[in-house]
Design an enzyme around this catalytic site. Sequence first.
Site, PDB file in Angstrom:
ATOM      1  N   ILE A   1      32.522  36.655  28.678  1.00 38.66           N
ATOM      2  CA  ILE A   1      33.405  37.818  28.780  1.00 38.66           C
ATOM      3  C   ILE A   1      32.940  38.931  27.847  1.00 38.66           C
ATOM      4  O   ILE A   1      32.992  40.118  28.196  1.00 38.66           O
ATOM      5  CB  ILE A   1      34.852  37.410  28.484  1.00 38.66           C
ATOM      6  CG1 ILE A   1      35.394  36.550  29.642  1.00 38.66           C
ATOM      7  CG2 ILE A   1      35.747  38.629  28.271  1.00 38.66           C
ATOM      8  CD1 ILE A   1      36.731  35.901  29.364  1.00 38.66           C
TER       9      ILE A   1
ATOM     10  N   GLY B   1      26.698  40.675  26.146  1.00 38.37           N
ATOM     11  CA  GLY B   1      25.681  40.667  25.103  1.00 38.37           C
ATOM     12  C   GLY B   1      26.279  40.583  23.714  1.00 38.37           C
ATOM     13  O   GLY B   1      25.716  39.943  22.819  1.00 38.37           O
TER      14      GLY B   1
ATOM     15  N   GLU C   1      33.310  11.144  16.451  1.00 42.05           N
ATOM     16  CA  GLU C   1      34.436  10.228  16.647  1.00 42.05           C
ATOM     17  C   GLU C   1      34.562   9.750  18.096  1.00 42.05           C
ATOM     18  O   GLU C   1      35.652   9.609  18.639  1.00 42.05           O
ATOM     19  CB  GLU C   1      35.741  10.875  16.166  1.00 42.05           C
ATOM     20  CG  GLU C   1      35.714  11.114  14.662  1.00 42.05           C
ATOM     21  CD  GLU C   1      37.081  11.390  14.096  1.00 42.05           C
ATOM     22  OE1 GLU C   1      38.009  10.622  14.400  1.00 42.05           O
ATOM     23  OE2 GLU C   1      37.221  12.377  13.348  1.00 42.05           O
ATOM     24  N   GLY C   2      33.414   9.493  18.689  1.00 42.21           N
ATOM     25  CA  GLY C   2      33.367   8.997  20.057  1.00 42.21           C
ATOM     26  C   GLY C   2      32.977  10.098  21.022  1.00 42.21           C
ATOM     27  O   GLY C   2      33.733  11.045  21.225  1.00 42.21           O
ATOM     28  N   THR C   3      31.787  10.013  21.605  1.00 41.02           N
ATOM     29  CA  THR C   3      31.330  11.025  22.552  1.00 41.02           C
ATOM     30  C   THR C   3      32.239  11.065  23.783  1.00 41.02           C
ATOM     31  O   THR C   3      33.022  10.139  24.035  1.00 41.02           O
ATOM     32  CB  THR C   3      29.897  10.732  23.013  1.00 41.02           C
ATOM     33  OG1 THR C   3      29.896   9.481  23.732  1.00 41.02           O
ATOM     34  CG2 THR C   3      28.938  10.637  21.833  1.00 41.02           C
TER      35      THR C   3
ATOM     36  N   GLY D   1      25.758   4.400  16.354  1.00 41.99           N
ATOM     37  CA  GLY D   1      26.758   5.451  16.406  1.00 41.99           C
ATOM     38  C   GLY D   1      27.926   4.948  17.235  1.00 41.99           C
ATOM     39  O   GLY D   1      28.845   4.307  16.753  1.00 41.99           O
TER      40      GLY D   1
ATOM     41  N   GLN E   1      39.217  41.124  38.611  1.00 38.74           N
ATOM     42  CA  GLN E   1      39.670  39.758  38.850  1.00 38.74           C
ATOM     43  C   GLN E   1      38.717  38.728  38.257  1.00 38.74           C
ATOM     44  O   GLN E   1      39.157  37.667  37.776  1.00 38.74           O
ATOM     45  CB  GLN E   1      39.807  39.506  40.362  1.00 38.74           C
ATOM     46  CG  GLN E   1      41.050  40.107  40.973  1.00 38.74           C
ATOM     47  CD  GLN E   1      41.260  39.633  42.405  1.00 38.74           C
ATOM     48  OE1 GLN E   1      40.438  38.901  42.956  1.00 38.74           O
ATOM     49  NE2 GLN E   1      42.363  40.060  43.005  1.00 38.74           N
TER      50      GLN E   1
END
Length: 409
Positions: free
Chosen positions: A363, A366, A389-391, A135, A304
Amino acid sequence: MAEFTMDLNDDQKQVRDWLHGFAKDVIRPAAAEWDEREETPWPVIQEAAKVGIYSLDFYAQQFFDPTGLGIPVAMEELFWGDAGIALSIVGTGLAAVGVLANGTEEQIGTWIPQMYGDVTDVKVAAFCSSEPDAGSDVASMRTKAVYDEAKDEWVLNGTKTWATNGGIANVHVVVAVVDPELGSKGHASFIVPPNTPGLTQGQKFKKHGIRASHTAEVVLEDVRVPGHCLLGGKEKLDERLARSREKAKAGGGERVKNAAMATFEASRPAVGAMAVGTARAAYDYALDYAKTREQFGRPIIDNQGIAFQLADMRTQIDAARLLVWRASWMATTGKKFESAEGSMSKLYASETAKKVTGQAIQILGGNGYTREYPVERMHRDAAIYTIFEGTSEIQRLVIARTLSGMPIR
Protein backbone atom coordinates in the site's frame (compact mmCIF):
# COMPACT_ATOMS: atom_id res chain seq x y z
CA MET A 1 -15.49 -19.56 36.83
CA ALA A 2 -15.34 -16.24 34.99
CA GLU A 3 -18.02 -15.80 32.34
CA PHE A 4 -16.82 -15.17 28.80
CA THR A 5 -17.53 -11.71 27.45
CA MET A 6 -16.51 -9.84 24.35
CA ASP A 7 -16.04 -6.65 26.37
CA LEU A 8 -12.97 -5.82 28.41
CA ASN A 9 -13.77 -4.71 31.93
CA ASP A 10 -12.78 -1.29 33.26
CA ASP A 11 -9.53 -2.53 34.80
CA GLN A 12 -8.48 -4.24 31.57
CA LYS A 13 -9.28 -1.13 29.55
CA GLN A 14 -7.23 0.99 31.94
CA VAL A 15 -4.22 -1.34 31.61
CA ARG A 16 -4.64 -1.47 27.83
CA ASP A 17 -4.70 2.33 27.53
CA TRP A 18 -1.74 2.71 29.90
CA LEU A 19 0.34 0.24 27.88
CA HIS A 20 -0.73 1.85 24.62
CA GLY A 21 0.50 5.19 25.91
CA PHE A 22 3.86 3.69 26.91
CA ALA A 23 4.17 1.98 23.51
CA LYS A 24 3.33 5.23 21.70
CA ASP A 25 5.43 7.63 23.78
CA VAL A 26 8.45 5.51 24.81
CA ILE A 27 8.79 2.43 22.61
CA ARG A 28 7.96 3.80 19.16
CA PRO A 29 10.32 6.81 19.26
CA ALA A 30 13.20 4.46 20.11
CA ALA A 31 12.32 1.64 17.69
CA ALA A 32 14.35 2.60 14.62
CA GLU A 33 17.48 3.41 16.64
CA TRP A 34 17.63 0.09 18.49
CA ASP A 35 16.75 -1.85 15.36
CA GLU A 36 19.80 -0.32 13.67
CA ARG A 37 22.03 -0.81 16.71
CA GLU A 38 20.96 -4.46 17.13
CA GLU A 39 21.50 -4.18 20.87
CA THR A 40 19.39 -4.77 23.96
CA PRO A 41 17.55 -1.46 24.67
CA TRP A 42 18.46 -1.28 28.35
CA PRO A 43 17.27 2.34 28.73
CA VAL A 44 13.79 1.40 27.50
CA ILE A 45 13.66 -1.66 29.78
CA GLN A 46 14.70 0.65 32.62
CA GLU A 47 11.84 3.01 31.79
CA ALA A 48 9.44 0.07 31.72
CA ALA A 49 10.70 -0.95 35.16
CA LYS A 50 10.28 2.57 36.53
CA VAL A 51 6.59 2.71 35.61
CA GLY A 52 5.96 -0.87 36.73
CA ILE A 53 5.61 -2.64 33.38
CA TYR A 54 8.83 -4.62 33.65
CA SER A 55 8.15 -6.28 36.98
CA LEU A 56 7.02 -9.55 38.49
CA ASP A 57 3.97 -7.87 40.04
CA PHE A 58 2.71 -6.55 36.71
CA TYR A 59 3.03 -9.86 34.88
CA ALA A 60 1.56 -11.76 37.81
CA GLN A 61 -1.49 -9.50 37.76
CA GLN A 62 -1.97 -10.08 34.04
CA PHE A 63 -1.21 -13.81 34.28
CA PHE A 64 -3.81 -14.33 37.00
CA ASP A 65 -6.52 -12.28 35.31
CA PRO A 66 -9.55 -14.59 35.77
CA THR A 67 -10.72 -14.02 32.18
CA GLY A 68 -7.34 -14.99 30.72
CA LEU A 69 -7.17 -11.78 28.69
CA GLY A 70 -4.60 -9.88 30.77
CA ILE A 71 -1.53 -11.27 29.01
CA PRO A 72 -2.84 -11.11 25.41
CA VAL A 73 -4.05 -7.54 25.86
CA ALA A 74 -0.68 -6.52 27.29
CA MET A 75 1.29 -8.30 24.56
CA GLU A 76 -0.76 -6.77 21.76
CA GLU A 77 -0.23 -3.21 22.98
CA LEU A 78 3.52 -3.55 23.62
CA PHE A 79 4.16 -5.23 20.28
CA TRP A 80 2.03 -2.60 18.57
CA GLY A 81 4.79 -0.28 19.73
CA ASP A 82 7.70 -2.32 18.32
CA ALA A 83 8.35 -6.03 18.25
CA GLY A 84 12.09 -5.95 18.92
CA ILE A 85 11.91 -3.65 21.93
CA ALA A 86 8.77 -5.34 23.24
CA LEU A 87 10.46 -8.74 23.08
CA SER A 88 13.34 -7.33 25.10
CA ILE A 89 10.80 -6.22 27.70
CA VAL A 90 8.77 -9.46 27.78
CA GLY A 91 11.46 -12.01 26.87
CA THR A 92 12.12 -12.75 30.51
CA GLY A 93 8.51 -13.92 30.71
CA LEU A 94 9.23 -17.15 28.80
CA ALA A 95 11.73 -18.21 31.45
CA ALA A 96 9.26 -17.18 34.14
CA VAL A 97 6.54 -19.28 32.49
CA GLY A 98 8.99 -22.19 32.43
CA VAL A 99 9.34 -21.94 36.20
CA LEU A 100 5.61 -21.40 36.75
CA ALA A 101 4.77 -24.43 34.58
CA ASN A 102 7.28 -26.84 36.12
CA GLY A 103 8.54 -25.45 39.44
CA THR A 104 7.53 -25.76 43.07
CA GLU A 105 6.10 -22.83 45.02
CA GLU A 106 9.47 -22.33 46.71
CA GLN A 107 11.27 -22.28 43.35
CA ILE A 108 8.76 -19.81 41.93
CA GLY A 109 9.21 -17.50 44.92
CA THR A 110 13.01 -17.79 44.86
CA TRP A 111 13.91 -17.50 41.19
CA ILE A 112 11.33 -15.39 39.40
CA PRO A 113 12.13 -12.21 41.38
CA GLN A 114 15.80 -12.68 40.49
CA MET A 115 14.86 -12.81 36.81
CA TYR A 116 13.64 -9.20 36.89
CA GLY A 117 15.86 -7.54 39.45
CA ASP A 118 14.55 -4.16 40.58
CA VAL A 119 14.17 -0.60 39.34
CA THR A 120 17.75 0.32 40.29
CA ASP A 121 19.31 -2.90 38.93
CA VAL A 122 17.27 -4.38 36.08
CA LYS A 123 17.95 -8.03 35.17
CA VAL A 124 16.72 -10.35 32.41
CA ALA A 125 16.27 -14.13 32.17
CA ALA A 126 16.59 -16.71 29.38
CA PHE A 127 14.74 -19.91 28.51
CA CYS A 128 17.10 -22.33 26.74
CA SER A 129 15.50 -25.21 24.86
CA SER A 130 16.44 -25.20 21.14
CA GLU A 131 19.73 -26.69 20.01
CA PRO A 132 21.68 -26.64 16.73
CA ASP A 133 20.21 -30.06 15.82
CA ALA A 134 17.03 -29.93 17.88
CA GLY A 135 14.57 -27.12 17.23
CA SER A 136 11.08 -28.41 16.53
CA ASP A 137 12.42 -31.96 16.97
CA VAL A 138 12.82 -31.84 20.74
CA ALA A 139 13.41 -35.59 20.87
CA SER A 140 16.81 -34.95 19.27
CA MET A 141 18.01 -32.81 22.17
CA ARG A 142 21.59 -33.59 23.21
CA THR A 143 22.23 -31.35 26.20
CA LYS A 144 22.55 -33.75 29.13
CA ALA A 145 22.08 -33.44 32.86
CA VAL A 146 23.74 -36.08 35.03
CA TYR A 147 23.01 -36.34 38.73
CA ASP A 148 26.00 -36.39 41.11
CA GLU A 149 24.39 -38.06 44.11
CA ALA A 150 27.40 -37.59 46.40
CA LYS A 151 27.22 -33.81 46.06
CA ASP A 152 23.49 -33.51 45.30
CA GLU A 153 24.33 -31.61 42.14
CA TRP A 154 23.33 -31.84 38.49
CA VAL A 155 26.08 -31.54 35.87
CA LEU A 156 24.95 -29.97 32.58
CA ASN A 157 26.78 -30.21 29.26
CA GLY A 158 25.66 -29.08 25.82
CA THR A 159 24.92 -26.12 23.58
CA LYS A 160 21.67 -24.21 23.35
CA THR A 161 20.78 -21.87 20.51
CA TRP A 162 18.24 -19.17 19.63
CA ALA A 163 18.03 -18.22 23.30
CA THR A 164 16.42 -14.83 23.91
CA ASN A 165 18.70 -13.06 26.42
CA GLY A 166 21.05 -16.03 26.25
CA GLY A 167 24.38 -15.30 27.92
CA ILE A 168 23.36 -11.87 29.22
CA ALA A 169 20.65 -13.23 31.53
CA ASN A 170 20.88 -13.22 35.30
CA VAL A 171 19.00 -16.54 35.46
CA HIS A 172 18.93 -19.22 32.74
CA VAL A 173 16.30 -21.95 32.58
CA VAL A 174 17.79 -24.90 30.70
CA VAL A 175 15.98 -27.95 29.35
CA ALA A 176 18.21 -31.04 29.33
CA VAL A 177 18.07 -34.81 28.82
CA VAL A 178 18.11 -36.87 32.00
CA ASP A 179 17.12 -40.23 30.43
CA PRO A 180 18.06 -40.57 26.72
CA GLU A 181 16.11 -43.82 26.32
CA LEU A 182 12.80 -42.07 26.94
CA GLY A 183 13.17 -39.50 24.16
CA SER A 184 11.29 -36.28 24.83
CA LYS A 185 9.74 -37.81 27.99
CA GLY A 186 13.23 -37.99 29.49
CA HIS A 187 13.70 -34.22 29.66
CA ALA A 188 13.75 -31.92 32.67
CA SER A 189 14.25 -28.20 33.31
CA PHE A 190 16.97 -26.69 35.48
CA ILE A 191 17.68 -23.28 36.94
CA VAL A 192 21.22 -22.08 36.34
CA PRO A 193 21.82 -19.40 38.99
CA PRO A 194 23.71 -16.15 38.30
CA ASN A 195 27.49 -16.40 37.77
CA THR A 196 27.50 -20.21 37.66
CA PRO A 197 30.90 -21.39 36.31
CA GLY A 198 30.82 -23.15 32.94
CA LEU A 199 27.95 -21.23 31.34
CA THR A 200 29.09 -18.87 28.60
CA GLN A 201 27.58 -16.99 25.70
CA GLY A 202 28.38 -18.41 22.28
CA GLN A 203 27.51 -16.79 18.98
CA LYS A 204 25.26 -13.74 19.06
CA PHE A 205 22.97 -13.85 16.04
CA LYS A 206 22.51 -10.95 13.62
CA LYS A 207 18.88 -11.32 12.66
CA HIS A 208 16.49 -10.32 9.88
CA GLY A 209 14.03 -8.82 12.36
CA ILE A 210 13.39 -8.23 16.10
CA ARG A 211 16.93 -6.91 16.09
CA ALA A 212 16.62 -5.04 19.39
CA SER A 213 16.15 -8.40 21.11
CA HIS A 214 19.34 -10.26 22.07
CA THR A 215 19.49 -13.80 20.64
CA ALA A 216 22.51 -16.03 21.20
CA GLU A 217 23.93 -19.48 21.82
CA VAL A 218 24.46 -20.64 25.38
CA VAL A 219 27.34 -23.05 25.97
CA LEU A 220 27.29 -25.33 29.03
CA GLU A 221 30.55 -27.02 30.01
CA ASP A 222 30.39 -29.05 33.22
CA VAL A 223 27.90 -26.60 34.68
CA ARG A 224 27.09 -27.74 38.21
CA VAL A 225 23.83 -26.66 39.79
CA PRO A 226 22.47 -27.66 43.22
CA GLY A 227 19.83 -30.37 43.41
CA HIS A 228 17.19 -27.85 44.37
CA CYS A 229 17.63 -26.21 40.95
CA LEU A 230 15.81 -29.10 39.25
CA LEU A 231 12.37 -27.65 38.56
CA GLY A 232 9.68 -29.63 40.32
CA GLY A 233 12.19 -31.55 42.44
CA LYS A 234 13.84 -34.95 42.07
CA GLU A 235 11.05 -36.94 43.65
CA LYS A 236 8.55 -35.69 41.10
CA LEU A 237 11.02 -36.31 38.27
CA ASP A 238 11.74 -39.87 39.43
CA GLU A 239 8.03 -40.64 39.60
CA ARG A 240 7.44 -39.28 36.09
CA LEU A 241 10.39 -41.19 34.62
CA ALA A 242 9.25 -44.41 36.32
CA ARG A 243 5.77 -44.08 34.81
CA SER A 244 7.23 -43.46 31.38
CA ARG A 245 9.52 -46.49 31.65
CA GLU A 246 6.61 -48.72 32.68
CA LYS A 247 4.55 -47.47 29.75
CA ALA A 248 7.46 -48.07 27.40
CA LYS A 249 7.88 -51.66 28.66
CA ALA A 250 4.17 -52.31 28.18
CA GLY A 251 4.41 -50.99 24.63
CA GLY A 252 1.94 -48.18 25.27
CA GLY A 253 2.25 -44.47 24.78
CA GLU A 254 1.88 -41.92 27.50
CA ARG A 255 0.70 -38.42 26.83
CA VAL A 256 3.13 -36.74 29.20
CA LYS A 257 4.28 -33.25 28.26
CA ASN A 258 7.97 -32.63 28.65
CA ALA A 259 9.31 -29.49 30.28
CA ALA A 260 9.81 -27.54 27.06
CA MET A 261 6.42 -28.43 25.62
CA ALA A 262 4.63 -27.42 28.83
CA THR A 263 6.26 -24.00 28.56
CA PHE A 264 5.52 -23.56 24.85
CA GLU A 265 1.90 -24.66 25.18
CA ALA A 266 1.34 -22.09 27.90
CA SER A 267 2.92 -19.31 25.84
CA ARG A 268 1.51 -19.93 22.34
CA PRO A 269 -1.56 -17.70 22.69
CA ALA A 270 0.72 -14.96 24.05
CA VAL A 271 2.89 -15.25 20.92
CA GLY A 272 -0.28 -15.01 18.87
CA ALA A 273 -1.10 -11.76 20.69
CA MET A 274 2.36 -10.41 19.85
CA ALA A 275 1.68 -11.14 16.19
CA VAL A 276 -1.69 -9.40 16.39
CA GLY A 277 0.02 -6.31 17.81
CA THR A 278 2.55 -6.15 14.97
CA ALA A 279 -0.16 -6.74 12.33
CA ARG A 280 -2.35 -4.03 13.85
CA ALA A 281 0.53 -1.56 13.88
CA ALA A 282 1.16 -2.12 10.15
CA TYR A 283 -2.56 -1.89 9.38
CA ASP A 284 -2.95 1.37 11.35
CA TYR A 285 -0.04 2.94 9.51
CA ALA A 286 -1.24 1.76 6.10
CA LEU A 287 -4.77 3.03 6.77
CA ASP A 288 -3.56 6.50 7.76
CA TYR A 289 -1.22 6.58 4.75
CA ALA A 290 -3.98 5.53 2.34
CA LYS A 291 -6.26 8.32 3.58
CA THR A 292 -3.63 11.04 3.07
CA ARG A 293 -1.57 9.82 0.10
CA GLU A 294 -2.96 11.19 -3.15
CA GLN A 295 -2.51 9.80 -6.65
CA PHE A 296 -4.41 10.91 -9.74
CA GLY A 297 -6.02 13.69 -7.75
CA ARG A 298 -7.58 11.65 -4.93
CA PRO A 299 -6.58 9.66 -1.82
CA ILE A 300 -5.50 6.14 -2.73
CA ILE A 301 -8.07 4.67 -0.32
CA ASP A 302 -10.72 5.78 -2.85
CA ASN A 303 -9.46 2.97 -5.08
CA GLN A 304 -11.15 -0.38 -4.47
CA GLY A 305 -7.82 -2.17 -4.88
CA ILE A 306 -6.51 -0.38 -1.78
CA ALA A 307 -9.77 -0.22 0.18
CA PHE A 308 -10.44 -3.95 -0.22
CA GLN A 309 -6.92 -4.80 0.94
CA LEU A 310 -7.46 -2.75 4.10
CA ALA A 311 -10.84 -4.40 4.67
CA ASP A 312 -9.23 -7.85 4.45
CA MET A 313 -6.36 -6.81 6.70
CA ARG A 314 -8.69 -5.59 9.44
CA THR A 315 -10.90 -8.67 9.17
CA GLN A 316 -7.93 -11.02 9.51
CA ILE A 317 -6.53 -9.08 12.47
CA ASP A 318 -9.84 -9.22 14.31
CA ALA A 319 -10.22 -12.94 13.57
CA ALA A 320 -6.69 -13.59 14.86
CA ARG A 321 -7.39 -11.65 18.04
CA LEU A 322 -10.56 -13.65 18.69
CA LEU A 323 -8.67 -16.94 18.31
CA VAL A 324 -6.02 -15.70 20.74
CA TRP A 325 -8.62 -14.55 23.24
CA ARG A 326 -10.49 -17.85 23.00
CA ALA A 327 -7.35 -19.90 23.66
CA SER A 328 -6.29 -17.64 26.53
CA TRP A 329 -9.74 -17.81 28.11
CA MET A 330 -9.83 -21.60 27.73
CA ALA A 331 -6.41 -22.02 29.32
CA THR A 332 -7.29 -19.83 32.30
CA THR A 333 -10.69 -21.40 32.92
CA GLY A 334 -9.33 -24.95 32.71
CA LYS A 335 -10.93 -25.97 29.42
CA LYS A 336 -8.94 -28.55 27.47
CA PHE A 337 -7.53 -27.68 24.07
CA GLU A 338 -9.47 -30.52 22.45
CA SER A 339 -8.91 -29.10 18.97
CA ALA A 340 -5.44 -27.64 19.64
CA GLU A 341 -6.93 -24.17 20.08
CA GLY A 342 -3.62 -22.83 21.42
CA SER A 343 -1.80 -23.88 18.27
CA MET A 344 -4.65 -22.56 16.13
CA SER A 345 -4.32 -19.11 17.67
CA LYS A 346 -0.56 -18.99 17.21
CA LEU A 347 -0.74 -20.33 13.64
CA TYR A 348 -3.40 -17.96 12.36
CA ALA A 349 -2.10 -14.87 14.13
CA SER A 350 1.49 -15.39 12.97
CA GLU A 351 0.48 -16.02 9.36
CA THR A 352 -1.77 -12.97 9.53
CA ALA A 353 1.11 -10.80 10.76
CA LYS A 354 3.30 -11.82 7.83
CA LYS A 355 0.52 -11.22 5.32
CA VAL A 356 -0.75 -7.93 6.73
CA THR A 357 2.71 -6.36 7.08
CA GLY A 358 3.46 -7.38 3.49
CA GLN A 359 0.23 -5.76 2.33
CA ALA A 360 1.13 -2.61 4.26
CA ILE A 361 4.38 -2.34 2.29
CA GLN A 362 2.43 -2.78 -0.94
CA ILE A 363 0.00 0.00 0.00
CA LEU A 364 2.89 2.37 0.73
CA GLY A 365 4.59 1.36 -2.52
CA GLY A 366 8.21 2.45 -2.81
CA ASN A 367 8.00 4.29 0.51
CA GLY A 368 7.05 1.08 2.25
CA TYR A 369 10.23 -0.58 1.04
CA THR A 370 12.48 1.99 2.72
CA ARG A 371 13.58 2.26 6.34
CA GLU A 372 12.20 5.79 6.45
CA TYR A 373 8.80 4.20 7.02
CA PRO A 374 8.18 1.68 9.83
CA VAL A 375 6.22 -0.95 7.87
CA GLU A 376 9.47 -2.29 6.41
CA ARG A 377 10.70 -3.03 9.93
CA MET A 378 7.33 -4.46 10.92
CA HIS A 379 7.45 -6.86 7.98
CA ARG A 380 10.92 -8.04 8.97
CA ASP A 381 9.80 -8.46 12.57
CA ALA A 382 6.66 -10.40 11.60
CA ALA A 383 8.66 -13.20 9.98
CA ILE A 384 9.71 -14.56 13.37
CA TYR A 385 6.19 -15.37 14.53
CA THR A 386 5.86 -18.25 12.06
CA ILE A 387 9.18 -19.67 13.28
CA PHE A 388 9.81 -19.37 17.02
CA GLU A 389 8.02 -21.38 19.69
CA GLY A 390 6.90 -23.84 17.05
CA THR A 391 6.92 -23.15 13.31
CA SER A 392 3.66 -22.86 11.38
CA GLU A 393 4.32 -26.33 10.02
CA ILE A 394 4.61 -27.73 13.54
CA GLN A 395 1.42 -25.94 14.58
CA ARG A 396 -0.43 -27.53 11.66
CA LEU A 397 0.99 -30.91 12.64
CA VAL A 398 -0.17 -30.46 16.23
CA ILE A 399 -3.64 -29.43 15.07
CA ALA A 400 -3.92 -32.31 12.60
CA ARG A 401 -2.80 -34.89 15.15
CA THR A 402 -5.20 -33.50 17.74
CA LEU A 403 -8.15 -33.54 15.37
CA SER A 404 -7.46 -36.98 13.90
CA GLY A 405 -5.92 -38.75 16.87
CA MET A 406 -3.46 -40.23 14.39
CA PRO A 407 0.39 -40.07 14.48
CA ILE A 408 0.61 -37.92 11.34
CA ARG A 409 4.19 -37.51 10.10
